[in-house]
Design a protein around this motif. Structure first.
Motif, PDB file in Angstrom:
ATOM      1  N   LEU A   1      17.877 -23.050  -4.898  1.00 48.97           N
ATOM      2  CA  LEU A   1      17.092 -24.280  -4.656  1.00 48.97           C
ATOM      3  C   LEU A   1      17.693 -25.590  -4.345  1.00 48.97           C
ATOM      4  O   LEU A   1      18.914 -25.592  -4.884  1.00 48.97           O
ATOM      5  N   LYS A   2      16.769 -26.304  -4.071  1.00 47.55           N
ATOM      6  CA  LYS A   2      17.497 -27.777  -3.837  1.00 47.55           C
ATOM      7  C   LYS A   2      16.578 -28.970  -4.780  1.00 47.55           C
ATOM      8  O   LYS A   2      15.557 -28.453  -5.216  1.00 47.55           O
ATOM      9  N   GLU A   3      16.997 -30.141  -4.544  1.00 45.41           N
ATOM     10  CA  GLU A   3      16.213 -30.850  -5.437  1.00 45.41           C
ATOM     11  C   GLU A   3      14.975 -31.464  -4.786  1.00 45.41           C
ATOM     12  O   GLU A   3      14.919 -32.770  -4.350  1.00 45.41           O
ATOM     13  N   THR A   4      14.211 -30.613  -4.436  1.00 43.40           N
ATOM     14  CA  THR A   4      12.999 -31.138  -3.810  1.00 43.40           C
ATOM     15  C   THR A   4      11.402 -30.826  -4.548  1.00 43.40           C
ATOM     16  O   THR A   4      11.769 -30.090  -5.662  1.00 43.40           O
TER      17      THR A   4
ATOM     18  N   ALA B   1      19.241 -22.277 -13.345  1.00 39.70           N
ATOM     19  CA  ALA B   1      20.568 -23.228 -13.598  1.00 39.70           C
ATOM     20  C   ALA B   1      20.096 -24.482 -13.100  1.00 39.70           C
ATOM     21  O   ALA B   1      19.747 -24.489 -11.863  1.00 39.70           O
ATOM     22  N   PHE B   2      20.610 -25.577 -13.504  1.00 38.04           N
ATOM     23  CA  PHE B   2      20.393 -27.067 -12.905  1.00 38.04           C
ATOM     24  C   PHE B   2      21.382 -27.959 -13.237  1.00 38.04           C
ATOM     25  O   PHE B   2      22.179 -27.837 -14.035  1.00 38.04           O
ATOM     26  N   PRO B   3      21.702 -28.844 -12.337  1.00 39.33           N
ATOM     27  CA  PRO B   3      22.706 -29.886 -12.395  1.00 39.33           C
ATOM     28  C   PRO B   3      22.192 -30.967 -13.428  1.00 39.33           C
ATOM     29  O   PRO B   3      21.192 -31.293 -13.581  1.00 39.33           O
ATOM     30  N   THR B   4      23.089 -31.749 -14.345  1.00 32.31           N
ATOM     31  CA  THR B   4      23.004 -32.745 -15.205  1.00 32.31           C
ATOM     32  C   THR B   4      24.118 -33.571 -14.733  1.00 32.31           C
ATOM     33  O   THR B   4      24.894 -33.289 -13.900  1.00 32.31           O
ATOM     34  N   GLU B   5      24.225 -34.845 -15.289  1.00 35.84           N
ATOM     35  CA  GLU B   5      25.173 -35.660 -14.853  1.00 35.84           C
ATOM     36  C   GLU B   5      26.501 -35.105 -15.622  1.00 35.84           C
ATOM     37  O   GLU B   5      27.824 -35.345 -14.997  1.00 35.84           O
ATOM     38  N   THR B   6      26.484 -34.386 -16.493  1.00 36.71           N
ATOM     39  CA  THR B   6      27.630 -33.923 -17.210  1.00 36.71           C
ATOM     40  C   THR B   6      28.302 -32.421 -16.400  1.00 36.71           C
ATOM     41  O   THR B   6      29.220 -32.503 -15.782  1.00 36.71           O
ATOM     42  N   VAL B   7      27.678 -31.338 -16.615  1.00 40.49           N
ATOM     43  CA  VAL B   7      27.915 -30.255 -16.260  1.00 40.49           C
ATOM     44  C   VAL B   7      26.499 -29.364 -15.655  1.00 40.49           C
ATOM     45  O   VAL B   7      25.417 -30.081 -16.127  1.00 40.49           O
ATOM     46  N   TYR B   8      26.584 -28.387 -15.247  1.00 42.16           N
ATOM     47  CA  TYR B   8      25.471 -27.458 -14.722  1.00 42.16           C
ATOM     48  C   TYR B   8      24.982 -26.946 -16.105  1.00 42.16           C
ATOM     49  O   TYR B   8      25.794 -26.368 -16.954  1.00 42.16           O
ATOM     50  N   GLY B   9      23.801 -26.819 -16.413  1.00 41.66           N
ATOM     51  CA  GLY B   9      23.099 -26.023 -17.578  1.00 41.66           C
ATOM     52  C   GLY B   9      22.397 -24.903 -17.033  1.00 41.66           C
ATOM     53  O   GLY B   9      22.033 -24.727 -16.003  1.00 41.66           O
TER      54      GLY B   9
ATOM     55  N   ARG C   1      20.628 -37.693 -17.654  1.00 39.49           N
ATOM     56  CA  ARG C   1      20.427 -38.424 -16.705  1.00 39.49           C
ATOM     57  C   ARG C   1      20.154 -37.330 -15.293  1.00 39.49           C
ATOM     58  O   ARG C   1      20.306 -36.145 -15.332  1.00 39.49           O
ATOM     59  N   GLY C   2      19.717 -37.942 -14.360  1.00 44.05           N
ATOM     60  CA  GLY C   2      19.457 -37.301 -12.989  1.00 44.05           C
ATOM     61  C   GLY C   2      17.990 -36.369 -13.036  1.00 44.05           C
ATOM     62  O   GLY C   2      17.519 -36.178 -14.190  1.00 44.05           O
ATOM     63  N   ALA C   3      17.515 -35.829 -12.023  1.00 44.36           N
ATOM     64  CA  ALA C   3      16.199 -35.589 -11.757  1.00 44.36           C
ATOM     65  C   ALA C   3      15.919 -34.111 -12.261  1.00 44.36           C
ATOM     66  O   ALA C   3      15.008 -33.759 -12.882  1.00 44.36           O
ATOM     67  N   SER C   4      16.992 -33.385 -11.825  1.00 45.47           N
ATOM     68  CA  SER C   4      16.627 -31.900 -11.872  1.00 45.47           C
ATOM     69  C   SER C   4      16.029 -31.489 -13.398  1.00 45.47           C
ATOM     70  O   SER C   4      14.891 -30.893 -13.363  1.00 45.47           O
TER      71      SER C   4
END
Ligand code: TXA
Ligand code: MG
Length: 336
Positions: free
Chosen positions: A6-9, A27-35, A121-124
């Motif tokens: 998936l993308k951040e849409t 799984a998703f990105p964060t400002e630190t690492v993927y969770g 932080r970040g959208a996902s």
């Protein structure tokens, strides 16, 4: 299982949220690492994270929220100090350990009566939380023991075909995991250092705080009694690349580089493929951002050995060294 990429849409956030709501893993990105996320309040869903990661059951997962107010659903108490930290560092790379409310399943807390909460932080992550309507339990999205993932490809390498979806949000900006701070004692204590430093916290709170004394110390089997890190995750072997890793450490940077160079040359003459990790003092943030990716790249290239220069252990350098020492299994070459 086919893993959705998936993308951040808008559409993909909805798709991801639906999977979370149905008890699946995203799984998703964060400002630190993927969770690697699941509905934090659904024990069966959280159990899937532990199975797929091979994570020990006593290692609690961080619960991620989207808005400040969400903490009240999860924390049995929100003190004034907690409020200050939330307002100062959220959304951001800080996890607070707080007394847990009973609605949080024991699978999520690793059996503890406390819980780690973070608003990244970040959208996902926040979009997933908002759209699924549940807090999201998420450890780093790596097979237990491997370096944390800082790109979607790292997650795919570990979990393709084993999780429902991964959201690609590009490389993570920070690169090392959030700082974990225990707010349940009389004095706050840092259990895992991050890109935020002890000084940042002392400034925000206007008082001294503690650092878990076991941090950055080699565990001594003779003194197992004394080596009991307060964050269960800190006791496990971590971030380990496939190749052996040696950390070169000494007072004189020139000498350290000289010793590393000599070791590299000698090994190359023996036909070995050598990976060198060498950041200058002042490049601590850059080191944090790239360190885990570098280890994964070394794994992919099948290098024979990794040689790394120690960073000065203050500020962010302390946090990068926390990861580096574990990756190397505390294999240090003193250069004096
Ligand atoms: O940046 C991060 O924190 C990432 C992203 C995805 O948010 N997550 C992450 O999770 O690094 P994980 O599970 O790899 O590391 C969580 C650490 C572990 O060392 C765990 O033991 C500690 O936090 N922890 C979590 N809940 C705790 C609790 N209630 N008491 C003490 N330590 C806790
Ligand atoms: Mg982890």
């Amino acid at each position: 299982m086919k893993t959705l990429h998936l993308k951040e849409t808008d559409e993909d956030f909805d798709r991801g949220a639906e999977i979370i709501r149905d008890g699946g893993l995203v799984a998703f990105p964060t400002e630190t690492v993927y969770g690697l996320g699941a509905d934090a309040l659904n024990p069966d869903a959280v159990l899937k994270i532990y199975r797929v990661k091979g994570r020990p059951a006593d290692n609690p997962s961080i619960v991620h929220i989207a808005d400040y107010e969400d903490i009240r659903e999860l924390a049995a108490e929100v003190t004034e100090d907690m409020e200050i930290l939330m307002k100062t560092f959220w959304p951001g790379p800080m996890t607070m350990i707080v007394p847990a409310k009973e609605i949080i399943p024991k699978v999520t807390t690793g059996g503890l009566d406390t819980v780690g909460i973070r608003m990244p932080r970040g959208a996902s992550c926040r979009e997933l939380v908002r759209r699924s309507g549940c807090p999201i339990a998420a450890p780093s999205a790596n097979i237990s023991g491997k370096p944390s993932p800082t790109e979607a490809q790292h997650v795919i390498d570990d979990f393709e075909g084993k999780i429902e979806a991964v959201i690609d949000g590009g490389p993570c900006q920070v690169g090392i995991e959030s700082m974990v701070i225990d707010m349940t004692g009389s004095i706050p204590m840092i259990l895992r250092p991050g890109i935020l430093t002890r000084a940042d916290f002392e400034r925000a709170l206007g008082k001294r705080i503690l650092l878990d004394p076991t941090l950055n110390r080699k565990p001594d089997p003779e003194k197992a009694e004394h080596f009991r890190p307060k964050a269960p995750g800190q006791k496990y072997r971590h971030y380990a690349p496939k190749a052996p890793m040696i950390i070169f450490e000494g007072k004189d940077p020139e000498q350290v580089r000289g010793a590393m160079d000599a070791e590299r040359l000698e090994r190359e003459q023996l036909g070995q493929n050598v990976c060198v990790i060498d950041y200058e003092p002042g490049e601590e943030r850059k080191a944090a951002k790239h360190f885990f990716a570098r280890l994964r790249e070394a794994d992919r290239e099948g290098v024979d050995v990794i040689l790394a220069a120690a960073l000065p252990e203050n500020g962010v350098g302390f946090s990068v060294m926390n990861r580096m020492l574990k990756s190397a299994g505390f294999n240090i070459r003193k250069v004096d």
